[in-house]
Design an enzyme around this catalytic site. Structure first.
Site, short mmCIF file in Angstrom:
data_model
loop_
_atom_site.label_atom_id
_atom_site.label_comp_id
_atom_site.label_asym_id
_atom_site.label_seq_id
_atom_site.Cartn_x
_atom_site.Cartn_y
_atom_site.Cartn_z
NE ARG A 92 3.67 -24.88 82.66
CZ ARG A 92 2.89 -25.80 82.08
NH1 ARG A 92 3.39 -26.94 81.66
NH2 ARG A 92 1.60 -25.55 81.95
CE LYS A 114 20.98 -8.68 86.32
NZ LYS A 114 21.42 -7.27 86.31
CD GLU A 156 30.30 -3.58 80.39
OE1 GLU A 156 30.54 -3.55 81.62
OE2 GLU A 156 29.29 -3.04 79.89
CE LYS A 198 27.76 -10.08 84.86
NZ LYS A 198 26.94 -9.87 83.68
CD GLU A 208 21.32 -5.73 89.96
OE1 GLU A 208 20.93 -4.58 89.85
OE2 GLU A 208 21.49 -6.49 89.01
NE ARG A 212 24.11 -9.69 88.66
CZ ARG A 212 23.60 -10.73 88.05
NH1 ARG A 212 23.05 -11.71 88.72
NH2 ARG A 212 23.61 -10.80 86.73
CG ASN A 216 24.49 -1.39 88.63
OD1 ASN A 216 24.33 -2.03 87.60
ND2 ASN A 216 23.68 -1.49 89.67
CG HIS A 219 26.82 0.01 83.78
ND1 HIS A 219 28.18 -0.14 83.86
CD2 HIS A 219 26.42 -0.85 82.81
CE1 HIS A 219 28.57 -1.06 83.00
NE2 HIS A 219 27.53 -1.51 82.35
CG HIS A 223 22.29 2.53 81.78
ND1 HIS A 223 22.17 1.72 82.87
CD2 HIS A 223 22.68 1.73 80.77
CE1 HIS A 223 22.48 0.47 82.55
NE2 HIS A 223 22.81 0.46 81.26
CG HIS A 236 26.32 -0.90 77.22
ND1 HIS A 236 25.43 -0.36 78.11
CD2 HIS A 236 27.14 -1.71 77.95
CE1 HIS A 236 25.68 -0.83 79.31
NE2 HIS A 236 26.72 -1.65 79.24
N1 LIG Z 1 22.41 -10.37 80.30
C1 LIG Z 1 23.35 -9.57 80.77
O1 LIG Z 1 23.83 -9.74 81.89
C2 LIG Z 1 23.87 -8.47 79.92
C3 LIG Z 1 25.03 -7.80 80.29
C4 LIG Z 1 25.52 -6.79 79.45
C5 LIG Z 1 24.84 -6.48 78.29
N2 LIG Z 1 23.70 -7.14 77.96
C6 LIG Z 1 22.96 -6.83 76.73
O2 LIG Z 1 23.81 -7.09 75.64
C7 LIG Z 1 23.41 -6.27 74.55
C8 LIG Z 1 24.65 -5.70 73.89
O3 LIG Z 1 25.45 -6.77 73.44
P1 LIG Z 1 26.47 -6.62 72.23
O4 LIG Z 1 27.29 -5.40 72.44
O5 LIG Z 1 27.14 -7.92 72.07
O6 LIG Z 1 25.49 -6.24 71.01
P2 LIG Z 1 24.93 -7.07 69.76
O7 LIG Z 1 24.51 -8.42 70.16
O8 LIG Z 1 23.95 -6.21 69.10
O9 LIG Z 1 26.22 -7.21 68.83
C9 LIG Z 1 26.80 -6.02 68.29
C10 LIG Z 1 26.88 -6.10 66.75
O10 LIG Z 1 27.90 -7.02 66.36
C11 LIG Z 1 27.38 -7.99 65.46
N3 LIG Z 1 28.15 -9.21 65.70
C12 LIG Z 1 28.07 -10.05 66.75
N4 LIG Z 1 29.06 -10.95 66.71
C13 LIG Z 1 29.77 -10.70 65.57
C14 LIG Z 1 30.92 -11.27 65.00
N5 LIG Z 1 31.59 -12.27 65.59
N6 LIG Z 1 31.38 -10.77 63.84
C15 LIG Z 1 30.74 -9.70 63.26
N7 LIG Z 1 29.68 -9.10 63.77
C16 LIG Z 1 29.18 -9.59 64.93
C17 LIG Z 1 25.91 -8.07 65.78
O11 LIG Z 1 25.17 -8.56 64.70
C18 LIG Z 1 25.60 -6.61 66.08
O12 LIG Z 1 25.42 -5.91 64.89
C19 LIG Z 1 22.47 -5.22 75.11
O13 LIG Z 1 21.16 -5.52 74.71
C20 LIG Z 1 22.61 -5.38 76.61
O14 LIG Z 1 21.43 -5.04 77.30
C21 LIG Z 1 23.22 -8.13 78.75
ZN LIG Z 2 27.57 -2.89 80.79
#
Ligand SMILES: NC(=O)c1ccc[n+]([C@@H]2O[C@H](COP(=O)([O-])OP(=O)(O)OC[C@H]3O[C@@H](n4cnc5c(N)ncnc54)[C@H](O)[C@@H]3O)[C@@H](O)[C@H]2O)c1
Ligand SMILES: [Zn+2]
Length: 332
Positions: A92, A114, A156, A198, A208, A212, A216, A219, A223, A236
């Site tokens: 929980r 999030k 970003e 942010k 949101e 907030r 977007n 985005h 997207h 992304h």
């Molecule tokens: N929660 C939120 O508010 C929010 C906001 C934006 C994005 N997101 C989410 O984040 C995700 C994208 O995040 P991301 O771009 O970090 O992708 P990711 O976590 O897949 O990382 C990208 C790649 O880099 C590798 N990696 C990570 N750190 C590393 C390091 N220090 N050295 C070498 N390799 C490394 C990972 O293994 C992966 O292959 C999406 O799923 C998106 O929906 C969430």
């Molecule tokens: Zn984004």
């Protein structure tokens, strides 16, 4: 609440090989037990079946893992979203600490609370708001991150500058080369600055309902472009770059900003290793995906457009023909 005795470090397979030992040893040297739980890297694993396997591994650590245990998310945004959702729901709700290791996670995904996994019908459809107790960012973790992933995060940062911070655009322009190399001092300054932006937007509007939505920017179009090109083919941040270019061109065409600002944004994106052009873009596909976008409300497409340097607004009255033109311009 009792002090933490057990930490479960959730980490993807790439990051595990590079940084998990450092993290678990550091936790252990502070007098706590730390166990790494590894899942396969990649967005395609941000789903309920990985969540379920992570939950199995976490619960297998009972009784050491109890209500006072802490989940540590060590990795990029995929890891943060997954581990955060595990923390939100295990027993929980457990406390959790986020240790982002990608620039995108540093400046974006680790702020706002999030958490989510994807569902076959769409991204991030199953999740919860669950704020971490702390976010620990070590810029040196970026040394192992591939260059394309650095650019991905910088998209970003451009977005943050365009929605809330005119001076941020100067900073990115002045230091583009060093930021691409993740030079530690400048990157730390950038991250601190972007997290503040942010956090300010999110704390003003955690669920949101209002501003907030400004996050977007780039985005809604991004997207749709990402999905039309085929998920996983472009990152992304690359899709957001294209979305911001289209939004700026559209805003310039409507006289909301000057053509000079739109051109300035494009040249910065190019210098940061981001795309402003997408070969073979299927405009019809982008349009129909946009219609299904969850942010399209009551049949109207809501677009965030720049209305000045560091200022955006939400519009729901843009003629589809103009949107089409802006998207089509990306493929020309
Ligand atoms: N929660 C939120 O508010 C929010 C906001 C934006 C994005 N997101 C989410 O984040 C995700 C994208 O995040 P991301 O771009 O970090 O992708 P990711 O976590 O897949 O990382 C990208 C790649 O880099 C590798 N990696 C990570 N750190 C590393 C390091 N220090 N050295 C070498 N390799 C490394 C990972 O293994 C992966 O292959 C999406 O799923 C998106 O929906 C969430
Ligand atoms: Zn984004």
């Amino acid at each position: 609440m009792k002090s933490v005795r057990q930490a479960a470090v959730i980490v993807d397979s790439n990051v595990a090989a590079l940084h998990a030992a450092t993290a678990t040893e550091s936790i252990q040297s502070a007098g706590m037990a730390a166990t790494a739980i590894i899942f396969p890297a990649g967005e395609e694993h941000k789903n309920l079946s990985t969540y379920s396997r992570l939950m199995d591994s976490l619960l297998a650590l009972r009784p050491a893992v109890d209500r006072d245990a802490v989940v540590v998310a060590l990795g990029g945004g995929v890891c943060g979203d997954l581990a955060g959702f595990v923390a939100a729901t295990a027993l929980r709700g457990l406390r959790w600490v986020q240790c982002p290791t990608t620039l995108l996670a540093d400046v974006d995904a680790s702020v706002g609370g999030k958490t989510a996994v994807d569902h076959p019908v769409g991204k991030n459809l199953i999740g919860a708001f669950h704020q971490p107790s702390a976010v620990l960012i070590d810029v040196l973790a970026l040394r192992t991150l591939p260059a394309r992933q650095i650019s991905n995060g910088l998209a970003e940062c451009v977005k943050h500058a365009l929605i809330a911070d005119a001076a941020g655009l100067d900073f990115l322009e002045t230091h583009a080369g060093q930021l691409l190399e993740a030079q530690p001092d400048l990157t730390a300054r950038l991250i601190a600055h972007d997290v503040a932006i942010k956090a300010k937007v999110v704390s003003a509007d955690e669920r949101e309902a209002g501003i907030r939505a400004h996050l977007n920017f780039g985005h809604t179009l991004g997207h749709a472009i990402e999905a039309s090109v085929g998920l996983g083919r472009i990152l992304h941040g690359e899709a957001v770059s294209l979305g911001m270019v289209a939004a700026c061109r559209l805003a310039a065409q409507r006289g909301l900003i000057g053509a000079d600002l739109a051109a300035r944004v494009e040249s910065l994106l190019l210098r940061l290793g981001l795309p402003t052009h997408q070969e073979g873009l299927d405009v019809g596909a982008v349009e129909s995906i946009m219609q299904h976008d969850k942010k399209a409300r009551a049949g109207r497409l809501r677009l965030v457009l720049p209305v000045g340097l560091g200022r955006v607004d939400v519009f729901d009255d843009i003629p589809p023909q103009q949107v089409r033109q802006a998207v089509a311009s990306l493929g020309q």
